[in-house]
Design a protein around this motif. Structure first.
Motif, PDB file in Angstrom:
ATOM      1  N   VAL A  84       0.473  -1.203   0.201  1.00 10.74           N
ATOM      2  CA  VAL A  84       0.114   0.150   0.093  1.00 10.74           C
ATOM      3  C   VAL A  84       0.671   1.584   0.336  1.00 10.74           C
ATOM      4  O   VAL A  84       1.862   0.699  -0.155  1.00 10.74           O
ATOM      5  N   ALA A  85       0.435   2.288  -0.014  1.00 11.24           N
ATOM      6  CA  ALA A  85       0.852   3.781   0.046  1.00 11.24           C
ATOM      7  C   ALA A  85      -0.234   4.239   0.991  1.00 11.24           C
ATOM      8  O   ALA A  85      -1.208   4.472   0.993  1.00 11.24           O
ATOM      9  N   LEU A  86       0.636   5.539   1.781  1.00 14.24           N
ATOM     10  CA  LEU A  86       0.018   6.387   2.417  1.00 14.24           C
ATOM     11  C   LEU A  86       0.454   7.499   2.577  1.00 14.24           C
ATOM     12  O   LEU A  86       1.367   8.152   1.626  1.00 14.24           O
ATOM     13  N   CYS A  87      -0.248   8.877   2.102  1.00 12.92           N
ATOM     14  CA  CYS A  87       0.529   9.828   1.919  1.00 12.92           C
ATOM     15  C   CYS A  87      -0.862  11.187   2.851  1.00 12.92           C
ATOM     16  O   CYS A  87      -1.558  11.233   3.354  1.00 12.92           O
ATOM     17  N   PHE A  88       0.055  11.659   4.409  1.00  9.04           N
ATOM     18  CA  PHE A  88      -0.175  12.685   4.366  1.00  9.04           C
ATOM     19  C   PHE A  88       0.020  14.089   3.934  1.00  9.04           C
ATOM     20  O   PHE A  88       1.118  14.589   3.432  1.00  9.04           O
ATOM     21  N   HIS A  89      -0.874  15.099   4.485  1.00  9.28           N
ATOM     22  CA  HIS A  89      -1.054  15.869   3.640  1.00  9.28           C
ATOM     23  C   HIS A  89      -1.459  17.281   4.518  1.00  9.28           C
ATOM     24  O   HIS A  89      -2.340  17.531   5.730  1.00  9.28           O
ATOM     25  N   TRP A  90      -0.507  18.620   5.217  1.00 10.62           N
ATOM     26  CA  TRP A  90      -0.705  18.857   6.181  1.00 10.62           C
ATOM     27  C   TRP A  90      -0.634  20.427   6.038  1.00 10.62           C
ATOM     28  O   TRP A  90       0.754  21.142   5.422  1.00 10.62           O
ATOM     29  N   LYS A  91      -1.137  20.979   5.067  1.00  9.07           N
ATOM     30  CA  LYS A  91      -1.161  22.768   5.118  1.00  9.07           C
ATOM     31  C   LYS A  91      -1.007  23.529   5.752  1.00  9.07           C
ATOM     32  O   LYS A  91      -0.842  25.323   4.951  1.00  9.07           O
ATOM     33  N   MET A  92      -1.448  23.683   7.125  1.00  8.24           N
ATOM     34  CA  MET A  92      -1.455  24.590   7.613  1.00  8.24           C
ATOM     35  C   MET A  92       0.019  24.738   8.553  1.00  8.24           C
ATOM     36  O   MET A  92       0.396  25.354   9.616  1.00  8.24           O
ATOM     37  N   ILE A  93       0.846  24.026   8.247  1.00  8.04           N
ATOM     38  CA  ILE A  93       2.421  23.292   8.564  1.00  8.04           C
ATOM     39  C   ILE A  93       3.635  24.303   7.995  1.00  8.04           C
ATOM     40  O   ILE A  93       3.308  23.643   6.511  1.00  8.04           O
ATOM     41  N   ARG A  94       4.526  25.411   7.805  1.00  6.89           N
ATOM     42  CA  ARG A  94       5.475  25.733   7.117  1.00  6.89           C
ATOM     43  C   ARG A  94       4.825  26.854   6.160  1.00  6.89           C
ATOM     44  O   ARG A  94       3.936  26.912   6.475  1.00  6.89           O
ATOM     45  N   ASP A  95       5.483  26.038   4.664  1.00 10.41           N
ATOM     46  CA  ASP A  95       4.352  26.375   3.479  1.00 10.41           C
ATOM     47  C   ASP A  95       3.694  24.678   3.201  1.00 10.41           C
ATOM     48  O   ASP A  95       3.641  24.851   1.624  1.00 10.41           O
ATOM     49  N   VAL A  97       3.505  20.918   3.909  1.00 13.73           N
ATOM     50  CA  VAL A  97       4.454  19.165   4.129  1.00 13.73           C
ATOM     51  C   VAL A  97       3.266  18.010   3.780  1.00 13.73           C
ATOM     52  O   VAL A  97       2.177  17.934   4.036  1.00 13.73           O
ATOM     53  N   GLN A  98       4.258  17.018   3.232  1.00 17.02           N
ATOM     54  CA  GLN A  98       3.496  15.851   2.763  1.00 17.02           C
ATOM     55  C   GLN A  98       4.331  15.122   3.041  1.00 17.02           C
ATOM     56  O   GLN A  98       6.074  15.350   3.297  1.00 17.02           O
ATOM     57  N   VAL A  99       3.751  14.084   4.234  1.00 19.72           N
ATOM     58  CA  VAL A  99       4.730  12.693   3.804  1.00 19.72           C
ATOM     59  C   VAL A  99       4.472  11.877   3.732  1.00 19.72           C
ATOM     60  O   VAL A  99       2.833  11.519   3.234  1.00 19.72           O
ATOM     61  N   ARG A 100       5.514  10.502   2.247  1.00 16.22           N
ATOM     62  CA  ARG A 100       4.540   9.667   1.258  1.00 16.22           C
ATOM     63  C   ARG A 100       5.456   8.676   2.384  1.00 16.22           C
ATOM     64  O   ARG A 100       6.680   8.608   2.031  1.00 16.22           O
ATOM     65  N   VAL A 101       4.239   7.503   2.238  1.00 13.35           N
ATOM     66  CA  VAL A 101       4.682   6.010   3.125  1.00 13.35           C
ATOM     67  C   VAL A 101       4.719   4.890   1.844  1.00 13.35           C
ATOM     68  O   VAL A 101       3.468   5.114   1.586  1.00 13.35           O
ATOM     69  N   GLU A 102       5.281   4.054   1.455  1.00 15.88           N
ATOM     70  CA  GLU A 102       4.996   2.857   1.108  1.00 15.88           C
ATOM     71  C   GLU A 102       5.789   1.257   1.423  1.00 15.88           C
ATOM     72  O   GLU A 102       5.897   2.062   2.509  1.00 15.88           O
ATOM     73  N   GLY A 103       4.854   0.782   1.240  1.00 15.82           N
ATOM     74  CA  GLY A 103       5.399  -0.617   2.169  1.00 15.82           C
ATOM     75  C   GLY A 103       4.650  -2.063   2.119  1.00 15.82           C
ATOM     76  O   GLY A 103       3.322  -1.834   1.395  1.00 15.82           O
ATOM     77  N   ALA A 104       5.195  -3.242   2.249  1.00 17.61           N
ATOM     78  CA  ALA A 104       3.984  -3.893   2.760  1.00 17.61           C
ATOM     79  C   ALA A 104       2.934  -4.133   4.010  1.00 17.61           C
ATOM     80  O   ALA A 104       2.863  -2.746   4.608  1.00 17.61           O
ATOM     81  N   ILE A 105       1.788  -4.546   3.702  1.00 23.28           N
ATOM     82  CA  ILE A 105       1.034  -4.418   5.199  1.00 23.28           C
ATOM     83  C   ILE A 105       0.572  -5.779   5.563  1.00 23.28           C
ATOM     84  O   ILE A 105       0.283  -6.842   4.758  1.00 23.28           O
ATOM     85  N   GLU A 106       0.269  -5.892   6.522  1.00 20.86           N
ATOM     86  CA  GLU A 106      -0.237  -6.987   7.226  1.00 20.86           C
ATOM     87  C   GLU A 106      -1.288  -6.830   8.809  1.00 20.86           C
ATOM     88  O   GLU A 106      -0.608  -5.779   8.834  1.00 20.86           O
ATOM     89  N   LYS A 107      -1.897  -7.791   8.930  1.00 19.87           N
ATOM     90  CA  LYS A 107      -2.696  -7.646  10.177  1.00 19.87           C
ATOM     91  C   LYS A 107      -1.959  -7.383  11.618  1.00 19.87           C
ATOM     92  O   LYS A 107      -1.237  -8.433  11.747  1.00 19.87           O
TER      93      LYS A 107
END
Length: 205
Positions: A84-95, A97-107
């Motif tokens: 899977v891939a995850l993406c955080f988008h924080w428009k209210m901080i600094r100018d 910020v995004q953090v993108r994460v990719e990897g395996a997933i398990e229960k």
């Protein structure tokens, strides 16, 4: 390996990436962002991409955690393609910020799902039993009737976690931290796992 990248044993750069992520998440929580834990979760099934927003419920050295219905569309997609891939988008901080994460997933282990479920408001626990997530619904009245049935069933007892509901752990092999800047002259740092090593690399915006 590029001359602009660096390699160290597993935990050093990974912990650096996680520390940076936690610091940014704290900034987002202290800002006016109404839902700093929100993250886009992208999944794949039979060549078709799907994305939706879910809530981060924990992060540590193992990875990133969230909870959902194991019979949902997203869970079906995860079962068939456990990357899977995850993406955080924080428009209210600094100018921005995004953090993108990719990897395996398990229960997650059942005990962890039980522990988190017990912290949820009663109404949310009722909803986990009442909603066959992602299945067709004729009208709102049908859903309200299912809620009433579950409320009656658990009227005088604690609501346990249903077997079809629980957590997932995203085990990252790539984390990108993206800092916005004027004129789209952004700053990007990407951490990638290569076997037992993590590497860090800057990218052009």
């Amino acid at each position: 390996m590029s001359q602009n990248s660096s390699e160290t044993p597993l935990n050093s750069l990974y912990q650096q990436a996680l520390s940076t992520f936690r610091g940014l998440l704290d900034e987002a929580r202290a800002s006016a962002d109404p839902e700093p834990n929100a993250m886009t979760l992208a999944t794949l099934r039979e060549g078709r991409l799907s994305a939706r927003v879910v809530l981060l419920k924990g992060v540590d050295g193992r990875g990133f955690r969230f909870f959902t219905n194991y019979d949902s569309a997203k869970a079906t997609q995860i079962a068939s393609h456990p990357q899977v891939a995850l993406c955080f988008h924080w428009k209210m901080i600094r100018d921005g910020v995004q953090v993108r994460v990719e990897g395996a997933i398990e229960k997650l282990p059942a005990a962890e799902s039980d522990a988190y479920f017990a912290t949820r408001p009663r109404g949310s626990r009722i909803g986990a039993w009442a909603s066959p997530q992602s299945q067709p619904l004729a009208n709102r009245e049908e859903f309200d009737a299912r809620i009433a049935v579950v409320e009656k069933r658990f009227a005088d007892v604690d609501v346990p976690r249903p077997a079809h509901w629980g957590g997932y752990l995203v085990i990252p092999d790539r984390i990108e931290i993206w800092y916005g800047a004027q004129f789209r002259l952004h700053e990007r740092h990407v951490y990638t796992r290569e076997g037992e090593l993590w590497a860090e690399q800057m990218l052009y915006p």
